[in-house]
Design a protein around this motif. Structure first.
Motif, short mmCIF file in Angstrom:
data_model
loop_
_atom_site.label_atom_id
_atom_site.label_comp_id
_atom_site.label_asym_id
_atom_site.label_seq_id
_atom_site.Cartn_x
_atom_site.Cartn_y
_atom_site.Cartn_z
N GLN A 19 36.84 23.21 49.35
CA GLN A 19 37.48 22.08 48.69
C GLN A 19 36.99 20.75 49.29
OE1 GLN A 19 39.69 22.66 45.76
NE2 GLN A 19 38.23 24.29 46.21
N GLY A 20 36.62 20.79 50.58
CA GLY A 20 36.04 19.60 51.20
C GLY A 20 34.73 19.22 50.55
N ILE A 21 33.93 20.22 50.18
CA ILE A 21 32.67 19.96 49.47
C ILE A 21 32.97 19.31 48.13
CG2 ILE A 21 30.70 21.07 48.34
CD1 ILE A 21 30.77 23.14 50.64
N ARG A 22 34.00 19.77 47.45
CA ARG A 22 34.39 19.22 46.15
C ARG A 22 34.75 17.74 46.27
NH1 ARG A 22 33.69 20.62 41.00
NH2 ARG A 22 34.26 22.72 41.55
N ASN A 23 35.31 17.34 47.41
CA ASN A 23 35.64 15.93 47.63
C ASN A 23 34.40 15.04 47.52
OD1 ASN A 23 38.43 15.84 47.92
ND2 ASN A 23 38.33 16.35 50.09
N PHE A 24 33.25 15.57 47.94
CA PHE A 24 32.01 14.79 47.87
C PHE A 24 31.46 14.72 46.46
CE2 PHE A 24 31.81 16.14 52.40
CZ PHE A 24 31.90 14.87 52.95
N THR A 25 31.60 15.80 45.70
CA THR A 25 31.01 15.88 44.37
C THR A 25 31.95 15.42 43.27
OG1 THR A 25 31.67 18.19 44.10
CG2 THR A 25 29.51 17.77 45.08
N GLY A 26 33.24 15.34 43.56
CA GLY A 26 34.23 14.93 42.55
C GLY A 26 34.73 16.11 41.74
N GLY A 27 35.82 15.91 41.06
CA GLY A 27 36.40 16.95 40.22
C GLY A 27 37.69 17.49 40.79
N GLU A 28 38.31 18.35 40.02
CA GLU A 28 39.60 18.94 40.41
C GLU A 28 39.42 19.86 41.61
OE1 GLU A 28 43.24 21.66 38.62
OE2 GLU A 28 41.43 21.40 37.44
N LEU A 29 40.38 19.81 42.51
CA LEU A 29 40.41 20.75 43.64
C LEU A 29 41.21 21.96 43.18
CD1 LEU A 29 41.11 18.18 46.50
CD2 LEU A 29 38.92 19.09 45.73
N LYS A 30 40.56 22.82 42.41
CA LYS A 30 41.21 23.94 41.72
C LYS A 30 41.97 24.86 42.66
CE LYS A 30 41.66 26.57 37.96
NZ LYS A 30 43.04 26.64 37.54
N ALA A 31 41.40 25.17 43.82
CA ALA A 31 42.09 26.06 44.76
C ALA A 31 43.40 25.45 45.22
CB ALA A 31 41.19 26.38 45.96
N TYR A 32 43.42 24.13 45.44
CA TYR A 32 44.65 23.46 45.85
C TYR A 32 45.64 23.38 44.70
CZ TYR A 32 42.43 22.10 50.23
OH TYR A 32 41.81 22.12 51.45
N THR A 33 45.13 23.13 43.51
CA THR A 33 46.01 23.11 42.33
C THR A 33 46.70 24.46 42.18
OG1 THR A 33 44.63 21.48 41.21
CG2 THR A 33 46.10 22.79 39.82
N ASP A 34 45.94 25.53 42.28
CA ASP A 34 46.51 26.88 42.17
C ASP A 34 47.52 27.14 43.27
OD1 ASP A 34 44.93 27.30 39.94
OD2 ASP A 34 43.41 28.45 41.02
N MET A 35 47.21 26.69 44.50
CA MET A 35 48.12 26.87 45.61
C MET A 35 49.45 26.16 45.34
SD MET A 35 47.72 25.75 49.62
CE MET A 35 48.10 24.02 49.36
N MET A 36 49.40 24.95 44.80
CA MET A 36 50.62 24.19 44.55
C MET A 36 51.42 24.78 43.39
SD MET A 36 50.82 22.11 47.00
CE MET A 36 52.19 21.09 46.48
N ILE A 37 50.74 25.29 42.38
CA ILE A 37 51.44 25.95 41.27
C ILE A 37 52.20 27.17 41.79
CG2 ILE A 37 51.10 27.33 39.16
CD1 ILE A 37 48.77 25.36 38.50
N LYS A 38 51.52 27.98 42.60
CA LYS A 38 52.18 29.16 43.18
C LYS A 38 53.36 28.74 44.04
CE LYS A 38 51.49 33.06 46.24
NZ LYS A 38 50.63 33.72 47.22
N SER A 39 53.18 27.73 44.86
CA SER A 39 54.25 27.26 45.74
C SER A 39 55.44 26.75 44.93
CB SER A 39 53.71 26.15 46.65
OG SER A 39 54.65 25.81 47.62
N ARG A 40 55.18 26.01 43.86
CA ARG A 40 56.27 25.51 43.01
C ARG A 40 57.02 26.67 42.36
NH1 ARG A 40 53.54 22.36 39.58
NH2 ARG A 40 53.48 23.97 37.99
N ASN A 41 56.29 27.69 41.90
CA ASN A 41 56.93 28.85 41.28
C ASN A 41 57.81 29.61 42.28
OD1 ASN A 41 55.75 28.29 38.82
ND2 ASN A 41 54.06 29.70 39.11
N VAL A 42 57.33 29.78 43.50
CA VAL A 42 58.13 30.46 44.53
C VAL A 42 59.38 29.65 44.85
CG1 VAL A 42 58.15 31.16 46.97
CG2 VAL A 42 56.18 31.72 45.53
N ALA A 43 59.25 28.34 45.00
CA ALA A 43 60.41 27.49 45.28
C ALA A 43 61.43 27.58 44.16
CB ALA A 43 59.97 26.04 45.49
N THR A 44 60.96 27.59 42.91
CA THR A 44 61.88 27.69 41.76
C THR A 44 62.59 29.04 41.77
OG1 THR A 44 60.45 26.23 40.46
CG2 THR A 44 62.04 27.59 39.24
N GLU A 45 61.86 30.11 42.03
CA GLU A 45 62.47 31.45 42.09
C GLU A 45 63.55 31.51 43.17
OE1 GLU A 45 59.31 34.25 42.77
OE2 GLU A 45 58.32 33.76 40.88
#
Length: 103
Positions: A36-62
């Motif tokens: 994801q650090g490499i992605r910071n240089f090239t631009g674009g969505e940090l997909k792995a972090y997005t997925d991590m936050m979606i999972k975390s939000r779902n667990v918190a909601t559950e």
């Protein structure tokens, strides 16, 4: 279980049971952090972090729903989410709302 960000559920009367919460703290692994650090240089969505936050939000909601179920709630109103950094390379998602019982 009805979960809503609104204060009222149309056509329903209810009594307030109380505040319910759920949270989840996720940390990044070294490989994910590197890629994801490499992605910071090239631009674009940090997909792995997005997925991590979606999972975390779902667990918190559950976890919030589990607490509401233990209290005998039929719905959770006024649901809100907060995120914060707990320690370096970790993030918390906190979910909370008001548990209610239909009358």
């Amino acid at each position: 279980m009805i979960i809503t960000t609104t204060e009222n559920i149309p056509g329903r009367n209810y009594e307030i049971i109380g505040l319910v919460n759920g949270n989840n703290i996720q940390s990044k692994n070294a490989f994910r952090d590197f890629t994801q650090g490499i992605r910071n240089f090239t631009g674009g969505e940090l997909k792995a972090y997005t997925d991590m936050m979606i999972k975390s939000r779902n667990v918190a909601t559950e976890r919030m729903v589990e607490e509401a179920n233990r209290l005998g709630a039929d719905a959770i109103i006024m649901v809100r989410y907060n995120t914060s950094s707990i320690v370096e390379n970790s993030s918390e998602v906190h979910c909370y709302g008001t548990a209610v019982k239909f009358i």
